[in-house]
Design an enzyme around this catalytic site. Structure first.
Site, mmCIF file in Angstrom:
data_model
loop_
_atom_site.group_PDB
_atom_site.id
_atom_site.type_symbol
_atom_site.label_atom_id
_atom_site.label_comp_id
_atom_site.label_asym_id
_atom_site.label_seq_id
_atom_site.Cartn_x
_atom_site.Cartn_y
_atom_site.Cartn_z
ATOM 1 N N ARG A 195 5.992 0.373 -0.449
ATOM 2 C CA ARG A 195 4.842 0.180 0.459
ATOM 3 C C ARG A 195 4.783 1.262 1.524
ATOM 4 O O ARG A 195 3.807 1.361 2.275
ATOM 5 C CB ARG A 195 4.927 -1.185 1.138
ATOM 6 C CG ARG A 195 4.967 -2.386 0.216
ATOM 7 C CD ARG A 195 5.149 -3.687 0.979
ATOM 8 N NE ARG A 195 4.016 -3.918 1.852
ATOM 9 C CZ ARG A 195 2.885 -4.507 1.437
ATOM 10 N NH1 ARG A 195 2.773 -4.900 0.196
ATOM 11 N NH2 ARG A 195 1.886 -4.692 2.255
ATOM 12 N N TRP A 237 4.610 3.334 6.605
ATOM 13 C CA TRP A 237 3.731 4.380 6.064
ATOM 14 C C TRP A 237 2.804 4.727 7.224
ATOM 15 O O TRP A 237 1.967 3.916 7.622
ATOM 16 C CB TRP A 237 2.953 3.855 4.854
ATOM 17 C CG TRP A 237 2.180 4.915 4.156
ATOM 18 C CD1 TRP A 237 2.667 6.072 3.607
ATOM 19 C CD2 TRP A 237 0.769 4.938 3.915
ATOM 20 N NE1 TRP A 237 1.661 6.795 3.038
ATOM 21 C CE2 TRP A 237 0.485 6.123 3.207
ATOM 22 C CE3 TRP A 237 -0.271 4.090 4.211
ATOM 23 C CZ2 TRP A 237 -0.797 6.476 2.803
ATOM 24 C CZ3 TRP A 237 -1.547 4.434 3.808
ATOM 25 C CH2 TRP A 237 -1.807 5.612 3.129
ATOM 26 N N GLU A 240 -8.288 9.267 -15.610
ATOM 27 C CA GLU A 240 -7.017 8.562 -15.336
ATOM 28 C C GLU A 240 -5.824 9.447 -15.655
ATOM 29 O O GLU A 240 -4.864 9.504 -14.873
ATOM 30 C CB GLU A 240 -6.964 7.266 -16.135
ATOM 31 C CG GLU A 240 -5.660 6.493 -16.053
ATOM 32 C CD GLU A 240 -5.287 6.049 -14.638
ATOM 33 O OE1 GLU A 240 -6.132 6.133 -13.724
ATOM 34 O OE2 GLU A 240 -4.118 5.660 -14.445
ATOM 35 N N CYS A 281 2.720 -0.812 5.232
ATOM 36 C CA CYS A 281 4.138 -0.883 5.575
ATOM 37 C C CYS A 281 4.734 -2.138 4.963
ATOM 38 O O CYS A 281 4.034 -3.000 4.459
ATOM 39 C CB CYS A 281 4.298 -0.947 7.086
ATOM 40 S SG CYS A 281 3.436 0.376 7.938
ATOM 41 N N GLY A 306 -0.517 -2.962 9.505
ATOM 42 C CA GLY A 306 -1.959 -3.095 9.707
ATOM 43 C C GLY A 306 -2.451 -2.027 10.676
ATOM 44 O O GLY A 306 -1.731 -1.088 11.012
ATOM 45 N N GLU A 344 -0.811 12.769 -9.095
ATOM 46 C CA GLU A 344 -0.138 12.010 -8.028
ATOM 47 C C GLU A 344 1.381 12.014 -8.152
ATOM 48 O O GLU A 344 2.061 11.751 -7.171
ATOM 49 C CB GLU A 344 -0.680 10.592 -7.923
ATOM 50 C CG GLU A 344 -0.482 9.701 -9.101
ATOM 51 C CD GLU A 344 -1.045 8.292 -8.847
ATOM 52 O OE1 GLU A 344 -1.042 7.821 -7.697
ATOM 53 O OE2 GLU A 344 -1.482 7.682 -9.813
ATOM 54 N N LYS A 394 -2.931 10.576 -12.964
ATOM 55 C CA LYS A 394 -1.484 10.356 -13.174
ATOM 56 C C LYS A 394 -0.714 11.646 -12.924
ATOM 57 O O LYS A 394 0.277 11.666 -12.212
ATOM 58 C CB LYS A 394 -1.229 9.870 -14.610
ATOM 59 C CG LYS A 394 -1.651 8.458 -14.894
ATOM 60 C CD LYS A 394 -0.866 7.381 -14.189
ATOM 61 C CE LYS A 394 -1.285 6.919 -12.865
ATOM 62 N NZ LYS A 394 -2.478 6.266 -12.554
HETATM 63 C C1 AGP Z 1 -3.102 4.799 -9.052
HETATM 64 O O1 AGP Z 1 -2.051 5.385 -9.798
HETATM 65 C C2 AGP Z 1 -2.968 5.048 -7.563
HETATM 66 N N1 AGP Z 1 -1.702 4.655 -7.069
HETATM 67 C C3 AGP Z 1 -4.138 4.528 -6.756
HETATM 68 O O2 AGP Z 1 -5.262 5.273 -7.130
HETATM 69 C C4 AGP Z 1 -4.469 3.033 -6.908
HETATM 70 O O3 AGP Z 1 -5.001 2.778 -8.192
HETATM 71 C C5 AGP Z 1 -5.534 2.672 -5.868
HETATM 72 O O4 AGP Z 1 -4.978 2.861 -4.581
HETATM 73 C C6 AGP Z 1 -6.051 1.244 -5.996
HETATM 74 O O5 AGP Z 1 -5.015 0.332 -5.791
HETATM 75 P P1 AGP Z 1 -5.293 -1.233 -6.119
HETATM 76 O O6 AGP Z 1 -5.576 -1.330 -7.583
HETATM 77 O O7 AGP Z 1 -4.032 -1.937 -5.717
HETATM 78 O O8 AGP Z 1 -6.463 -1.654 -5.297
#
Ligand code: AGP
Length: 609
Positions: free
Chosen positions: A27, A74, A482, A2, A101, A489, A486
């Protein structure tokens, strides 16, 4: 995960809070709320939906006070709804709390408070904090009541607290969730990250775990949760407000894709020693002799960062002769990994706040490992709690789908490979070749951007499909993963990444005219093998979108569409082959009308397990 913003000063708090929430919406954005104190009145506005919905609700309100807190959520406990939206208040609505948290023991606390006559208004874990503070607020000292309340909490928190009976103080505290404090002229700000307050001040302090800060109108006091006074260094933020704007692009994601010509430069700035054919990474905080003793590296990460680590495995094993393992953080933390004194653990995290990666870092540290971080967010938890590390210097990455962070991570790992390789069997000439090839990458990326229109045309043809296969070999197998992530998501299309040869062991059963394959087929040592895989797909009626090396004419006989990337050395090819995949995913999602920067169900940093 959040977003929290707080303000105390001489200005109207509302505009500062709402603008801060907009900056933090990446966030989490399933509900939002604001609490304000004006003289001795506490007012709370909140609802399900995005910050803009809250702003509409409040547009007629004026002069609501110069002290306030706000929150964009969130959901972790309790569905997105009015009652579960933050801020949460205590029984008599005299105080309000915003929380980022997870409270592990909230059920026990909830039952205990209910037995003491408390009536809960929400299903959230966060609400217990408001009631605990109310319970311990016996002598008018809000800071003391919050310190006492947090001693009952097990789990993570970043919180802001205000009370109508304490109109001149804003309390902030953290354990395991980020909280940054902005220092203004007779005004103070609280935020989950600095992007929410950079418009107002660049002077910030980063609270550490189990720190609490009491912000008053004339000054502040920071203590531990057991009330020991502590001090913090004041940092100056490196970025400014307009770096947060979309810069004329329709989405942050596209802006961040296009920024990669600069961000890759920033990742290597001052770190590539071309003449010596090596790199310098002073932030590792390890002397060369210690680096020389390393004979095994474990990368720990999630998502895109895990894909960057997988490329790193190929780089370091081939060119530095060091054994590498790549671990999902969520798995590593619950296994019983073997870590000996010659093992170096790297945690890779753009946000530096991913809960699983943080936990894995602490597990590795418990086993005595030296843990280094590769992060983008300065002052993030991972950046501050590791022995040393390397910042990406990519600037804030706002789009939930990571793009510039990925290529910056690859750049940093390339530098690490160069440094460690040249301490072992990598020759001066080979080092000079790699350093020169690395320096050429930014302008090669710029060249790929020139095909943006062609990529958009391909996107229009394939946007209606609901299943994709991404294939690659060697250095470009992780890039296939990767590229699939992309697309998944941001367009909600089912896409799977696979080693090209592995496609024969199952996925080929899926191939037909309705399942296009994106194949990375660069002119490298495995090119002929990839062509064979393309032919296997074509024989089953599958359509092929190939990522190929410029001037390669052969590929045109096999693929329906070709996107070219400049020639580079194999270890750096992922920095180029990923660019068309980022753009393809972006355009397909835009054509499908998807919410690109804030895809459903996702958050920019997953600070929950
Ligand atoms: C990547 O496009 C995603 N949003 C997600 O997989 C992200 O890479 C993953 O949550 C890790 O985040 P971080 O690198 O901030 O730890």
């Amino acid at each position: 995960m959040c977003g929290i913003v707080g303000y105390i000063g001489d200005k109207d708090a509302y505009p500062i809070l709402i603008e801060g929430l907009i900056a933090l919406e990446y966030r989490g954005y399933d509900s939002a709320g604001i609490a304000l104190v004006n003289e001795s009145a506490l007012t709370v506005f909140k609802d399900k939906g995005k910050v803009d919905h809250l702003r509409t609700q409040m547009e007629t309100q004026t002069k609501l006070g110069t002290l306030g807190i706000s929150h964009t959520r969130w959901a972790t406990h309790g569905a997105p709804s009015y009652k579960n939206a933050h801020p949460h208040t205590n029984g008599n609505d005299s105080l309000a709390v915003v929380h980022n948290g997870i409270i592990e023991n909230f059920e026990i606390l909830r039952e205990k408070l209910k037995k003491e006559g408390i009536t809960f208004k929400s299903e959230t874990d966060s609400e217990v904090i408001a009631h605990l503070v109310g319970k311990y607020l016996t002598n008018g000292n809000l800071g003391a009541a919050v310190r006492r309340a947090l001693q009952d909490i097990e789990g993570t928190f970043g919180i802001g607290v205000i009370s109508r009976d304490n109109p001149d103080v804003l309390i902030g505290a953290r354990r395991g969730s980020p909280l940054v404090v902005g220092i203004g002229e007779k005004e103070f700000f609280l935020a989950s990250d600095a992007s929410a307050i950079v418009r107002h001040t660049k002077k910030v302090i980063y609270l550490n775990d189990n720190n609490l800060i009491e912000l008053a109108r004339g000054g502040y006091r920071t203590t531990t949760l057991d009330n020991r006074k502590i001090s913090h260094k004041i940092h100056n933020l490196e970025f400014d407000a307009d770096s947060l704007a979309k810069g004329g692009y329709d989405h942050f994601m596209l802006k961040e894709i296009m920024e990669q010509t600069n961000t890759i430069k920033n990742a290597m700035r001052g770190r590539v020693l071309c003449d010596e054919g090596t790199a310098r990474l002073d932030g590792l905080n390890l002397v060369l002799q210690e680096l020389r003793q390393i004979n095994r590296i474990i990368f720990v990460a999630c998502g895109t960062s895990w894909h960057a680590a997988l490329v790193g495995e190929y780089m370091l094993e081939e060119l530095a002769g060091i054994s590498v393992e790549v671990e999902y953080a969520s798995e590593f933390r619950y296994r019983n990994p073997i870590i000996d004194p010659h093992t170096l653990v790297f945690v890779i995290s753009q946000s530096g706040e991913t809960a699983d990666t943080l936990a894995a870092m602490r597990e590795a540290q418990r086993k005595g490992a030296t843990v280094l971080g590769i992060c983008n967010v300065v002052g993030s938890s991972i950046a501050r709690d590791t022995h040393g590390g390397v910042y990406l210097h990519a600037g804030p990455e706002i789009g939930v789908a990571s793009t510039k962070a990925f290529t910056s991570q690859l750049t940093v790992i390339s530098l690490l490979t160069l440094l460690l390789g040249r301490m072992r069997r990598l020759s001066h000439d080979d080092g000079v070749t790699i350093a020169g090839a690395l320096e050429a990458v930014p302008r090669q990326v710029a060249k790929i951007f020139k095909q943006n229109d062609e990529i958009k045309t391909i996107a229009h043809i394939y946007a209606p499909h609901n299943n994709f296969l991404y294939l690659g070999r060697s250095y470009n197998f992780p890039v296939a993963l990767e590229g699939a992530l992309k697309l998944k998501e941001i367009s909600y299309i089912h896409a799977e990444g696979y080693p090209a040869a592995e496609m024969k062991h199952g996925p080929i059963a899926l191939i037909d005219k309705d399942m296009p394959s994106v194949v990375i087929a660069l002119r490298d040592s495995v090119y002929d093998k990839v062509i064979s895989n393309i032919q296997e797909v074509r024989a089953r009626g599958g359509k092929i979108i190939a990522i190929a090396t410029e001037k390669d004419k052969e590929i045109q006989k096999h693929a329906h569409h070709v996107i070219y990337v400049p020639k580079t050395i194999p270890m750096l090819s992922p920095l180029l082959s990923v660019i068309p995949l980022q753009l393809l995913a972006y355009h397909i999602a835009a054509i499908r009308g998807c919410e690109i920067d804030q895809p459903r169900n996702l958050a920019k940093s997953v600070t929950v397990e």
